[in-house]
Design a protein around this motif. Structure first.
Motif, PDB file in Angstrom:
ATOM      1  N   PRO A 214      98.181  67.097  76.146  1.00  0.00           N
ATOM      2  CA  PRO A 214      97.172  68.122  76.398  1.00  0.00           C
ATOM      3  C   PRO A 214      97.747  69.536  76.357  1.00  0.00           C
ATOM      4  N   ASP A 215      99.073  69.656  76.378  1.00  0.00           N
ATOM      5  CA  ASP A 215      99.731  70.961  76.297  1.00  0.00           C
ATOM      6  C   ASP A 215     100.091  71.333  74.858  1.00  0.00           C
ATOM      7  N   HIS A 216      99.604  70.545  73.905  1.00  0.00           N
ATOM      8  CA  HIS A 216      99.744  70.816  72.469  1.00  0.00           C
ATOM      9  C   HIS A 216     101.156  70.602  71.929  1.00  0.00           C
ATOM     10  N   GLU A 217     101.852  69.603  72.481  1.00  0.00           N
ATOM     11  CA  GLU A 217     103.079  69.125  71.861  1.00  0.00           C
ATOM     12  C   GLU A 217     102.759  67.844  71.110  1.00  0.00           C
ATOM     13  N   TRP A 218     103.529  67.566  70.079  1.00  0.00           N
ATOM     14  CA  TRP A 218     103.450  66.274  69.406  1.00  0.00           C
ATOM     15  C   TRP A 218     104.764  65.545  69.644  1.00  0.00           C
ATOM     16  N   ILE A 219     104.704  64.220  69.562  1.00  0.00           N
ATOM     17  CA  ILE A 219     105.887  63.395  69.717  1.00  0.00           C
ATOM     18  C   ILE A 219     105.812  62.264  68.710  1.00  0.00           C
ATOM     19  N   LEU A 220     106.828  62.170  67.876  1.00  0.00           N
ATOM     20  CA  LEU A 220     106.911  61.126  66.857  1.00  0.00           C
ATOM     21  C   LEU A 220     107.972  60.132  67.317  1.00  0.00           C
TER      22      LEU A 220
ATOM     23  N   GLU B 234     110.237  56.816  66.974  1.00  0.00           N
ATOM     24  CA  GLU B 234     110.877  55.885  66.051  1.00  0.00           C
ATOM     25  C   GLU B 234     111.892  55.085  66.850  1.00  0.00           C
ATOM     26  N   GLY B 235     111.514  53.865  67.229  1.00  0.00           N
ATOM     27  CA  GLY B 235     112.367  53.060  68.099  1.00  0.00           C
ATOM     28  C   GLY B 235     112.389  53.658  69.484  1.00  0.00           C
ATOM     29  N   ASP B 236     113.602  53.932  70.014  1.00  0.00           N
ATOM     30  CA  ASP B 236     113.691  54.527  71.349  1.00  0.00           C
ATOM     31  C   ASP B 236     114.051  56.018  71.294  1.00  0.00           C
ATOM     32  N   ILE B 237     113.968  56.596  70.087  1.00  0.00           N
ATOM     33  CA  ILE B 237     114.197  58.033  69.900  1.00  0.00           C
ATOM     34  C   ILE B 237     112.883  58.677  69.457  1.00  0.00           C
ATOM     35  N   ALA B 238     112.587  59.820  70.033  1.00  0.00           N
ATOM     36  CA  ALA B 238     111.354  60.534  69.685  1.00  0.00           C
ATOM     37  C   ALA B 238     111.675  61.984  69.353  1.00  0.00           C
ATOM     38  N   THR B 239     110.970  62.504  68.361  1.00  0.00           N
ATOM     39  CA  THR B 239     111.086  63.904  67.969  1.00  0.00           C
ATOM     40  C   THR B 239     109.892  64.649  68.548  1.00  0.00           C
ATOM     41  N   VAL B 240     110.129  65.846  69.095  1.00  0.00           N
ATOM     42  CA  VAL B 240     109.099  66.625  69.779  1.00  0.00           C
ATOM     43  C   VAL B 240     108.962  67.998  69.128  1.00  0.00           C
ATOM     44  N   GLY B 241     107.727  68.472  69.016  1.00  0.00           N
ATOM     45  CA  GLY B 241     107.456  69.811  68.516  1.00  0.00           C
ATOM     46  C   GLY B 241     106.109  70.293  69.020  1.00  0.00           C
ATOM     47  N   ILE B 242     105.686  71.454  68.535  1.00  0.00           N
ATOM     48  CA  ILE B 242     104.364  71.969  68.912  1.00  0.00           C
ATOM     49  C   ILE B 242     103.397  71.717  67.760  1.00  0.00           C
ATOM     50  N   THR B 243     102.127  71.612  68.098  1.00  0.00           N
ATOM     51  CA  THR B 243     101.101  71.280  67.111  1.00  0.00           C
ATOM     52  C   THR B 243     100.657  72.507  66.307  1.00  0.00           C
TER      53      THR B 243
ATOM     54  N   ASP C   2     105.975  75.073  59.305  1.00  0.00           N
ATOM     55  CA  ASP C   2     106.041  73.615  59.190  1.00  0.00           C
ATOM     56  C   ASP C   2     106.183  72.975  60.575  1.00  0.00           C
ATOM     57  N   PRO C   3     105.154  73.150  61.439  1.00  0.00           N
ATOM     58  CA  PRO C   3     105.294  72.695  62.825  1.00  0.00           C
ATOM     59  C   PRO C   3     105.479  71.189  62.984  1.00  0.00           C
ATOM     60  N   LEU C   4     104.962  70.403  62.046  1.00  0.00           N
ATOM     61  CA  LEU C   4     105.088  68.951  62.160  1.00  0.00           C
ATOM     62  C   LEU C   4     106.243  68.408  61.313  1.00  0.00           C
ATOM     63  N   GLY C   5     107.035  69.298  60.742  1.00  0.00           N
ATOM     64  CA  GLY C   5     108.161  68.880  59.911  1.00  0.00           C
ATOM     65  C   GLY C   5     109.420  69.611  60.306  1.00  0.00           C
ATOM     66  N   ALA C   6     109.838  70.573  59.473  1.00  0.00           N
ATOM     67  CA  ALA C   6     111.092  71.303  59.699  1.00  0.00           C
ATOM     68  C   ALA C   6     111.076  72.105  60.997  1.00  0.00           C
ATOM     69  N   GLY C   7     109.896  72.351  61.592  1.00  0.00           N
ATOM     70  CA  GLY C   7     109.789  73.128  62.821  1.00  0.00           C
ATOM     71  C   GLY C   7     109.865  72.312  64.097  1.00  0.00           C
ATOM     72  N   TRP C   8     110.383  71.078  64.024  1.00  0.00           N
ATOM     73  CA  TRP C   8     110.536  70.261  65.246  1.00  0.00           C
ATOM     74  C   TRP C   8     111.486  70.958  66.226  1.00  0.00           C
ATOM     75  N   PHE C   9     111.341  70.638  67.516  1.00  0.00           N
ATOM     76  CA  PHE C   9     112.125  71.307  68.558  1.00  0.00           C
ATOM     77  C   PHE C   9     113.354  70.513  68.994  1.00  0.00           C
ATOM     78  N   PHE C  10     113.144  69.263  69.408  1.00  0.00           N
ATOM     79  CA  PHE C  10     114.267  68.461  69.896  1.00  0.00           C
ATOM     80  C   PHE C  10     113.956  66.982  69.771  1.00  0.00           C
ATOM     81  N   LYS C  11     115.009  66.175  69.913  1.00  0.00           N
ATOM     82  CA  LYS C  11     114.870  64.719  69.916  1.00  0.00           C
ATOM     83  C   LYS C  11     115.305  64.214  71.281  1.00  0.00           C
ATOM     84  N   VAL C  12     114.678  63.135  71.705  1.00  0.00           N
ATOM     85  CA  VAL C  12     114.918  62.603  73.042  1.00  0.00           C
ATOM     86  C   VAL C  12     114.987  61.083  72.990  1.00  0.00           C
ATOM     87  N   GLN C  13     115.918  60.546  73.768  1.00  0.00           N
ATOM     88  CA  GLN C  13     115.970  59.092  73.945  1.00  0.00           C
ATOM     89  C   GLN C  13     115.049  58.756  75.108  1.00  0.00           C
TER      90      GLN C  13
END
Length: 123
Positions: free
Chosen positions: A7-13, A15-24, A89-100
């Motif tokens: 609801p705060d307008h972040e996306w999370i992709l 893949e397994g137990d690693i996720a990439t986070v960015g803004i929408t 490119d907010p959903l591509g090259a503009g990703w912020f961080f990855k998290v386990q």
């Protein structure tokens, strides 16, 4: 792969137990031209809904919240060098961080694309 939204307008992709986070797209449209990002430290353990970073634009500054609990494994140094990637490119090259992920069940509380699109249109 699973793409979810907060609801705060972040996306999370996920893949397994690693996720990439960015803004929408909605978030970057509302912010305008992004001029600075403050990214979390690699190795930081951050709880869901806690502030993980900051994005500043010519119009405003906004917190970036952690969608799920986990440990930061990587940050996007290209975004730090060129914050405008969050706009171009907010959903591509503009990703912020990855998290386990430390609690994958938290993903169940996030929105899918259809739910998010409806939410964003009304907020």
């Amino acid at each position: 792969m699973s793409l979810k939204y907060t609801p705060d307008h972040e996306w999370i992709l996920v893949e397994g137990d690693i996720a990439t986070v960015g803004i929408t797209h909605h978030a970057q449209d509302a912010l305008g031209d992004v001029v600075f990002v403050d990214l979390p430290e690699v190795g930081a353990s951050i709880d869901a809904k806690a502030v993980a970073g900051v994005v500043e634009s010519v119009k405003a500054a906004a917190d970036v919240y952690m969608p799920v609990s986990g440990t930061v494994t990587e940050v996007n140094e290209a975004l730090r060098a060129d914050p405008a990637l969050a706009n171009s490119d907010p959903l591509g090259a503009g990703w912020f961080f990855k998290v386990q992920l430390s609690n994958p069940a938290e993903l169940d509380g996030l929105m899918d694309k259809t739910s998010y699109d409806s939410f964003a249109a009304n907020n």
